[in-house]
Design a protein around this motif. Structure first.
Motif, mmCIF file in Angstrom:
data_model
loop_
_atom_site.group_PDB
_atom_site.id
_atom_site.type_symbol
_atom_site.label_atom_id
_atom_site.label_comp_id
_atom_site.label_asym_id
_atom_site.label_seq_id
_atom_site.Cartn_x
_atom_site.Cartn_y
_atom_site.Cartn_z
ATOM 1 N N ARG B 181 0.989 -1.340 -0.072
ATOM 2 C CA ARG B 181 0.169 0.020 0.045
ATOM 3 C C ARG B 181 0.952 1.266 0.009
ATOM 4 N NH1 ARG B 181 -5.682 0.961 1.682
ATOM 5 N NH2 ARG B 181 -5.921 -1.059 0.675
ATOM 6 N N PHE B 182 0.833 1.911 -1.040
ATOM 7 C CA PHE B 182 1.604 3.179 -1.307
ATOM 8 C C PHE B 182 0.850 4.429 -0.439
ATOM 9 C CE2 PHE B 182 2.993 7.235 -2.507
ATOM 10 C CZ PHE B 182 4.417 7.273 -2.470
ATOM 11 N N VAL B 183 -0.573 4.513 -0.821
ATOM 12 C CA VAL B 183 -1.353 5.556 -0.134
ATOM 13 C C VAL B 183 -2.224 5.027 0.634
ATOM 14 C CG1 VAL B 183 -0.894 7.641 -1.655
ATOM 15 C CG2 VAL B 183 -2.615 5.832 -2.203
ATOM 16 N N ARG B 184 -2.941 5.592 1.499
ATOM 17 C CA ARG B 184 -3.811 4.905 2.468
ATOM 18 C C ARG B 184 -5.129 4.514 2.000
ATOM 19 N NH1 ARG B 184 -7.064 6.562 5.344
ATOM 20 N NH2 ARG B 184 -6.769 8.887 4.901
ATOM 21 N N ASP B 185 -5.630 5.578 0.908
ATOM 22 C CA ASP B 185 -6.730 5.271 0.260
ATOM 23 C C ASP B 185 -6.729 5.944 -0.897
ATOM 24 O OD1 ASP B 185 -8.307 7.731 0.333
ATOM 25 O OD2 ASP B 185 -8.277 7.386 2.534
ATOM 26 N N ASP B 186 -7.827 5.566 -1.837
ATOM 27 C CA ASP B 186 -7.839 5.937 -3.223
ATOM 28 C C ASP B 186 -8.491 7.395 -3.364
ATOM 29 O OD1 ASP B 186 -10.333 5.447 -2.963
ATOM 30 O OD2 ASP B 186 -10.645 4.016 -4.707
ATOM 31 N N SER B 187 -8.877 8.055 -2.303
ATOM 32 C CA SER B 187 -9.370 9.318 -2.290
ATOM 33 C C SER B 187 -8.546 10.561 -2.208
ATOM 34 C CB SER B 187 -10.610 9.432 -1.583
ATOM 35 O OG SER B 187 -9.954 9.393 -0.188
ATOM 36 N N VAL B 188 -7.200 10.010 -1.955
ATOM 37 C CA VAL B 188 -6.304 11.243 -1.501
ATOM 38 C C VAL B 188 -6.128 12.311 -2.589
ATOM 39 C CG1 VAL B 188 -4.546 9.898 -0.050
ATOM 40 C CG2 VAL B 188 -4.206 9.940 -2.466
ATOM 41 N N GLY B 189 -6.052 13.484 -2.349
ATOM 42 C CA GLY B 189 -6.302 14.687 -3.099
ATOM 43 C C GLY B 189 -7.447 15.027 -3.748
ATOM 44 N N ALA B 190 -8.870 14.274 -3.348
ATOM 45 C CA ALA B 190 -9.773 14.857 -4.019
ATOM 46 C C ALA B 190 -10.255 16.015 -3.558
ATOM 47 C CB ALA B 190 -10.901 13.777 -3.693
ATOM 48 N N PHE B 191 -10.822 16.905 -4.472
ATOM 49 C CA PHE B 191 -11.193 18.306 -4.005
ATOM 50 C C PHE B 191 -12.394 18.733 -5.181
ATOM 51 C CE2 PHE B 191 -9.715 20.980 -7.430
ATOM 52 C CZ PHE B 191 -8.900 19.853 -8.307
ATOM 53 N N SER B 192 -13.151 19.697 -4.644
ATOM 54 C CA SER B 192 -13.796 20.332 -5.652
ATOM 55 C C SER B 192 -14.272 21.840 -5.107
ATOM 56 C CB SER B 192 -15.245 19.823 -6.009
ATOM 57 O OG SER B 192 -16.154 19.671 -4.847
ATOM 58 N N GLN B 193 -14.147 22.739 -6.248
ATOM 59 C CA GLN B 193 -14.663 24.231 -5.839
ATOM 60 C C GLN B 193 -15.472 24.810 -6.871
ATOM 61 O OE1 GLN B 193 -13.773 26.427 -3.465
ATOM 62 N NE2 GLN B 193 -14.678 28.283 -4.650
ATOM 63 N N HIS B 194 -16.492 25.019 -6.483
ATOM 64 C CA HIS B 194 -17.634 25.799 -7.578
ATOM 65 C C HIS B 194 -17.933 26.857 -7.230
ATOM 66 C CE1 HIS B 194 -17.561 21.534 -9.175
ATOM 67 N NE2 HIS B 194 -17.912 21.071 -8.028
ATOM 68 N N GLY B 195 -17.169 28.170 -7.515
ATOM 69 C CA GLY B 195 -17.332 29.441 -7.117
ATOM 70 C C GLY B 195 -17.405 30.250 -8.294
ATOM 71 N N GLU B 196 -17.561 31.574 -7.982
ATOM 72 C CA GLU B 196 -17.604 32.514 -9.058
ATOM 73 C C GLU B 196 -16.214 32.716 -9.918
ATOM 74 O OE1 GLU B 196 -17.960 37.437 -8.763
ATOM 75 O OE2 GLU B 196 -19.178 36.169 -6.907
ATOM 76 N N GLN B 197 -15.165 32.543 -9.598
ATOM 77 C CA GLN B 197 -14.042 32.470 -10.025
ATOM 78 C C GLN B 197 -13.467 31.310 -10.392
ATOM 79 O OE1 GLN B 197 -11.749 35.288 -10.471
ATOM 80 N NE2 GLN B 197 -13.534 36.701 -9.969
ATOM 81 N N PHE B 198 -13.804 30.414 -9.895
ATOM 82 C CA PHE B 198 -13.070 28.977 -10.348
ATOM 83 C C PHE B 198 -14.240 27.756 -10.015
ATOM 84 C CE2 PHE B 198 -9.928 31.352 -7.930
ATOM 85 C CZ PHE B 198 -9.147 31.596 -8.846
ATOM 86 N N ASP B 199 -14.201 26.933 -11.046
ATOM 87 C CA ASP B 199 -14.986 25.814 -11.134
ATOM 88 C C ASP B 199 -14.284 24.557 -11.554
ATOM 89 O OD1 ASP B 199 -17.266 24.001 -11.116
ATOM 90 O OD2 ASP B 199 -18.142 24.989 -12.967
ATOM 91 N N ILE B 200 -13.780 24.030 -10.508
ATOM 92 C CA ILE B 200 -12.860 23.046 -10.707
ATOM 93 C C ILE B 200 -12.799 21.832 -9.620
ATOM 94 C CG2 ILE B 200 -10.988 24.399 -11.459
ATOM 95 C CD1 ILE B 200 -9.730 24.512 -8.903
ATOM 96 N N SER B 201 -12.671 20.842 -10.301
ATOM 97 C CA SER B 201 -12.487 19.475 -9.200
ATOM 98 C C SER B 201 -11.611 18.406 -9.909
ATOM 99 C CB SER B 201 -13.839 18.954 -9.507
ATOM 100 O OG SER B 201 -14.184 18.560 -10.691
#
Lengths: 398, 453
Positions: B181-201
Motif C-alpha cells: 500500500r503506497f497511499v492510505r486510500d484511493d481518495s487522496v487529493g480529492a477536491f472540488s470548488q464551484h465558485g464565481e472565480q473557479f469551477d474545478i474538481s
C-alpha cells in the motif's frame, strides 16, 4: 569499430523508477520522495556518472495507470512535487549536469514558463532545459477554463482525433515560440548601468515580442533578462508524425521510442525531413528513450524485473523499449542505435537507485572504454555539453 | 512593564525595481545573478532573521509608452529563486509575492506546497492581485479582472488553495512494502470548488507539506482589505511607520481578526523599512542625505511626481519650483505598471505645494522628502532602540528590511544592529524551530482527519 563521435546520455527521473512496483524494492526510498535530499542524491549520482542531463517528470494531475483519469489504485506511487522547483532546489548543489524539468503547455502560461526556465538557467548558471508536454485530458477539470474534447486513447487514430492532436501540437508550437521569443526579448548587453546618462538599461535592446496567435497573444518583453545560455534547451518526447513535426520545428532534443535499429533509422529520417521542410538548419538531437533493468548477469536483471512484475500484478509495458540485460549488452545496443542516427539516449531507470547506479557505475565505464562517452565534463553549460552553440539573439541587429 | 518582551520578527528583501535601489554605486552587485540572492539570504540567516522576501512584477513599467530605463529593470522568477535559496539556507523562511490574477489555484497551490516540501516547511506566499488591461497583455486571459473584484478573486483563490493543501491527510502516504500500500486510500487529493472565480474538481497531486499550509501574507488598508487580511492572512504588511497610526492599525487588525473568530495573536503585522547607519548620528544623517540624492536624481524626481500629476513633467526644472499645472488624473496613464497612490491627486498636490512653500523645496527636494522611506537613521544603538521600542509598543511585530545596496547592504545591519537586539533579549540568538511558522510563532494548522474526503 571505433565510434565517430561520443554519444550523449540523459537519465529520466520519475519517483522511485519507472516500474510501478519499484518503490517496494529494498533499497527504494518511497517515504523520502517528497524531500529535497532524495532529489539531490539522485542528481548527484547522475552527475557522478558525467551524464549530460537529467529530466524530471511532471504532470498537473495524479499518476494513473489509466489515460483518462484516476484509477483508484493505492499500490503505486501517487503524488509528485513540481519538477521545475525540484530542479531549482538541486541546482546550487550541482555544478555540471543539465537540469531538464517537465512543464505542461495546455493550461499554463507561456510567460510564466519562460521566466521560470530562464530563472532555472540563472540559478544553475547555464544548465537549464525544459521538456514541453501536453496535458492529459483528465487534467482539464483541475483548471476548468477550457473545454477541450476528451480524447480516449483509441480515438487518436481517427481523422477527428488526428485533427485534434494536430491542433494541440500547433498550440504547443506557438507556446514554445512565445517562450523562445521572450528569452530573446532582452539583448545580452541590454543592462548598461550608465551613470552619465542615468540609464540602467538601453531600452532599445529590449523588445516587444508582440505574438498574436489563435490561442493566446503575448506582448512581452520578459521580466527576466536573457538567460545565461541565451536559449535554454527545449526538449520533447514524440511517438508519431505530428509530435515529430513539433519536435523538429520547436525542440533542441527530441526523445523517440524506436523498437529496433531499422525503426530508429526511419524515425531519424522522418524527423530530419520535417526539420528540412521547416527550414531549420541548426543541430537537433534525436535521443532514443529506453527503460532499463541492468545487472551484471542478464539472468539477475530478468529475475528482478519478473519479481517486480509479480508485485505489480501484471507485466510491465512501456511506450519505450524495455531493455533487460547487462551494461555491456546495453552498450552494444546504444552503439548500434547511434549508428542508425541517434545522437544520444534518455534512459529511464526501472528501479532507483539500482538501475540509476548501474547506468552511472557500470554502463558509463563500459561506454568510456569503447570511446563512446566523455571521461570528464568538457563544458560549463548544458548547450555546451550537447555541442550546441549559444544562439544569436533573433532581435539583435546583425 | 508587565507585558512580556516581544520577539522582533525580521524579514529581508532584495531591493529591486524602484528608485530606492542604487545601481550606480560601485559596490552595487547583480540584480539577477543567484550569487546576489544567496549572499543576502545567508546574511539574513546569519542575523537570525525570520524570512527572506521577494517581490514580483509581471510586466515592465512604462512611461509614455516607453520602457522605464532609469531604475532597476528586470528580475528573476520568484519561486525558482526561493527553491534554490532553500538549498543554501537552513532556517530562513522563503516568502514570495505571487499574483492571484494571472495564476490558477491548482498550479500555484502545488508550486507553493512543493516549495514547502523542498525547504522543509519554510514557504510563504504574499497574495496580490492585479487588475486593468496593462499586465494582462502578457497572459492568455488578458486583463480580465475588474478592480472591484480583486478581493473576490484573492479570497476565492486563497480558499481554494487551502482546500488543495488540505486534500491530502497528513498520514496519506504509507509506503508499506509488505502490504503493497503506497497511499492510505484511493481518495487522496480529492477536491472540488464551484465558485464565481473557479469551477474545478479532481485530484490534487502534492501530499500535505510540512507546514500543512504555507504562511500567507497580505497587504490591505481599505476596510475591505483589512477585513480580508485580518480574516485570512498569517501576516500583514503594515503601511504605517509612525507609532500612533501604526498602533491604531495594529489594534484594528487584531480586533477584526477576533471578530472573524480567530484566536488572539494569530496575525503578525510587518511594515517594510530601510535603514542608514553611521558611527555618529550626524554621520548617519549625512550618509542618508547622500543616498537619497543618488536615489532621486532630477529625472527620477520628475517621474515620481508624474505618478501623481499624470502629466509629462520632463520640461520642469528639477531644481525649480513645483509644476504650476494641475494634475490630470483622467488622462491616459503616463506611468504604466506601477502601483498608484491611493489618495486624491488634487489633494496630494495641494498638500505638496504647501509643504514645498513652507520649506522652500525645489521639485527634486520635495520628491526626496515625500518618496524617501528610510525609517531608521542613526547609530546602531539608536536604530536598535527605535526598532525595539516600536515593536514593544505594538507599532508592529517586526519589520521587513531592505537596503539601497544589492546584495551587501544588509551586512552592516547584521554585524552591528543584530547583536544589540539580541542583547536586549528581543531577537533570538539561535533558531529554535525548523519551519517558517516556528520562526513566526504561528501554530501549525490542524491536519484534516484521515477519514475526510
Amino acid at each position: 569499430m571505433p565510434a565517430l563521435f561520443p554519444l550523449h546520455l540523459a537519465v529520466a527521473l520519475d519517483g522511485t523508477g519507472w516500474h510501478p512496483a519499484a518503490w517496494r524494492e529494498p533499497r527504494a526510498r518511497p517515504l523520502e520522495l517528497f524531500t529535497p535530499r532524495y532529489w539531490v542524491d539522485l542528481v548527484a549520482e547522475a552527475q557522478r556518472g558525467l551524464l549530460d542531463f537529467v529530466t524530471i517528470e511532471d504532470a498537473l494531475g495524479v499518476q494513473s495507470s489509466r489515460y483518462d483519469g484516476p484509477d483508484g489504485r493505492t499500490d503505486q506511487v501517487r503524488g509528485r512535487l513540481d519538477a521545475l522547483l525540484i530542479a531549482s532546489r538541486v541546482a546550487p548543489l550541482t555544478a555540471h549536469i543539465g537540469l531538464v524539468p517537465t512543464a505542461t503547455v495546455t493550461h499554463t502560461e507561456p510567460f510564466h514558463v519562460s521566466k521560470a526556465v530562464a530563472t532555472l538557467d540563472y540559478v544553475s548558471t547555464g544548465r537549464a532545459g525544459w521538456r514541453a508536454q501536453l496535458s492529459r485530458p483528465s487534467e482539464n477539470s483541475h483548471f476548468g477554463r477550457r473545454d477541450i474534447p476528451r480524447l480516449r486513447l483509441e480515438d487518436y487514430a481517427t481523422p477527428e482525433g488526428q485533427a485534434l492532436v494536430a491542433e494541440h501540437f500547433e498550440e504547443a508550437g506557438d507556446f514554445v515560440e512565445v517562450v523562445r521569443r521572450l528569452w530573446d526579448s532582452w539583448e545580452d548587453d541590454a543592462e548598461i548601468r550608465d551613470a552619465a546618462t542615468g540609464r540602467f538599461i538601453d531600452r532599445e535592446k529590449l523588445h516587444y515580442i508582440d505574438f498574436k496567435g489563435r490561442w493566446f497573444s503575448v506582448r512581452g518583453p520578459s521580466i527576466v533578462p536573457r538567460p545565461p545560455q541565451g536559449q535554454p534547451l527545449v526538449t520533447a518526447l514524440a511517438h508519431s508524425t505530428l509530435p515529430y513535426r513539433f519536435g523538429a520545428r520547436s525542440a533542441d532534443v527530441v526523445y523517440v521510442t524506436p523498437r529496433d535499429t531499422y525503426d530508429a533509422r526511419a524515425i531519424v529520417e522522418e524527423i530530419r525531413a520535417e526539420q528540412h521542410s521547416a527550414g531549420r538548419t541548426e543541430n537537433v538531437h534525436v535521443f532514443g528513450d529506453l527503460v532499463v533493468f541492468l545487472d551484471t548477469a542478464a539472468t539477475a536483471a530478468n529475475d528482478r524485473r519478473r519479481r517486480l512484475d509479480e508485485l505489480a500484478g501484471s507485466e510491465y509495458g512501456s511506450d519505450a523499449l524495455v531493455f533487460t540485460g547487462t551494461p555491456a549488452e546495453l552498450a552494444d545496443l546504444l552503439r548500434d542505435w547511434q549508428r542508425a542516427g541517434l545522437s544520444g539516449f534518455r534512459l529511464r531507470p526501472g528501479a532507483i537507485p539500482h538501475d540509476l547506479e548501474a547506468i552511472t557505475r557500470a554502463l558509463v565505464p563500459e561506454l568510456q572504454q569503447r570511446g563512446l562517452f566523455r571521461t570528464a565534463y568538457e563544458a560549463d553549460t548544458l548547450r555546451g555539453l550537447l555541442g550546441l552553440p549559444r544562439p544569436a539573439n533573433r532581435y539583435a541587429a546583425a | 512593564m508587565s507585558k512580556p518582551r516581544k520577539q522582533i520578527i525580521l524579514g529581508a528583501y532584495l531591493g529591486g525595481v524602484n528608485h530606492h535601489t542604487v545601481w550606480s554605486d560601485p559596490a552595487a552587485g547583480s540584480q539577477i545573478a543567484f550569487s546576489s540572492f544567496q549572499h543576502l539570504a545567508r546574511t539574513a540567516e546569519r542575523g537570525r532573521f525570520d524570512f527572506f522576501f521577494l517581490a514580483e512584477g509581471l510586466i515592465l513599467r512604462e512611461r509614455l509608452g516607453l520602457i522605464f530605463d532609469q531604475d532597476i529593470v528586470g528580475r528573476p522568477d520568484t519561486l525558482p529563486v526561493l527553491a534554490a535559496l532553500a538549498a543554501v539556507t537552513e532556517h530562513l523562511g522563503l516568502i514570495g509575492t505571487i499574483n492571484a490574477t494571472f495564476n490558477e489555484p491548482y498550479e500555484l497551490a502545488r508550486q507553493l506546497a512543493s516549495l514547502d516540501h523542498l525547504s522543509g516547511g519554510r514557504a510563504g506566499w504574499n497574495v496580490v492581485t492585479s487588475f486593468g488591461a496593462f499586465t494582462g497583455q502578457n497572459f492568455r486571459r488578458g486583463g480580465f479582472l475588474h478592480r472591484d473584484d480583486r478581493y473576490v478573486r484573492a479570497g476565492e483563490f486563497l480558499a481554494t488553495a487551502r482546500k488543495l493543501w488540505d486534500s491530502w491527510p497528513a498520514d496519506a502516504v504509507v509506503a508499506d512494502r509488505s502490504s503493497g500500500r503506497f497511499v492510505r486510500d484511493d481518495s487522496v487529493g480529492a477536491f472540488s470548488q464551484h465558485g464565481e472565480q473557479f469551477d474545478i474538481s479532481g485530484r490534487f497531486n502534492v501530499p500535505r507539506s510540512p507546514q500543512g499550509r504555507p504562511v500567507v501574507l497580505q497587504a490591505g488598508v481599505s476596510p475591505q482589505g483589512r477585513d480580508f487580511a485580518a480574516g485570512s492572512a498569517d501576516a500583514i504588511f503594515s503601511p504605517y511607520r509612525h507609532l500612533p497610526e501604526a498602533r491604531e492599525f495594529y489594534q484594528d487588525i487584531q480586533a477584526r481578526a477576533l471578530r472573524q473568530g480567530r484566536p488572539a495573536g494569530s496575525v503578525r503585522l510587518l511594515p517594510s523599512a530601510s535603514f542608514v547607519l553611521g558611527d555618529t548620528e550626524a554621520e548617519a544623517v549625512e550618509r542618508h542625505r547622500e543616498i537619497t540624492r543618488t536615489q532621486v536624481s532630477g529625472r527620477t524626481a520628475q517621474i515620481l511626481l508624474e505618478t501623481v500629476w499624470n502629466r509629462d513633467l520632463s520640461g520642469y526644472d528639477p531644481d525649480g519650483p513645483l509644476p504650476d499645472v494641475d494634475p490630470d488624473p483622467d488622462a491616459p496613464l503616463v506611468i504604466q505598471g506601477r502601483a498608484r497612490l491611493a489618495q486624491d491627486p488634487h489633494e496630494t498636490v495641494a498638500n505638496w505645494r504647501a509643504l514645498a512653500e513652507a520649506n522652500n523645496y525645489s521639485l527634486r527636494e520635495l520628491a526626496i522628502h515625500v518618496f524617501s522611506r528610510t525609517e531608521f537613521i542613526g547609530t546602531p544603538a539608536q536604530v536598535a532602540e527605535r526598532i525595539d521600542s516600536f515593536v514593544q509598543n505594538d507599532g508592529s511585530d517586526g519589520f521587513i528590511l531592505g537596503s539601497h545596496l544589492t546584495p551587501t547592504g544588509l551586512d552592516e545591519f547584521v554585524d552591528k544592529v543584530v547583536p544589540l537586539l539580541q542583547e536586549r533579549g528581543s531577537l533570538r540568538a539561535e533558531y529554535t524551530g525548523t519551519t517558517l511558522r516556528d520562526n513566526l510563532g504561528l501554530p501549525t494548522p490542524n491536519t484534516p482527519a484521515s477519514a475526510a474526503a
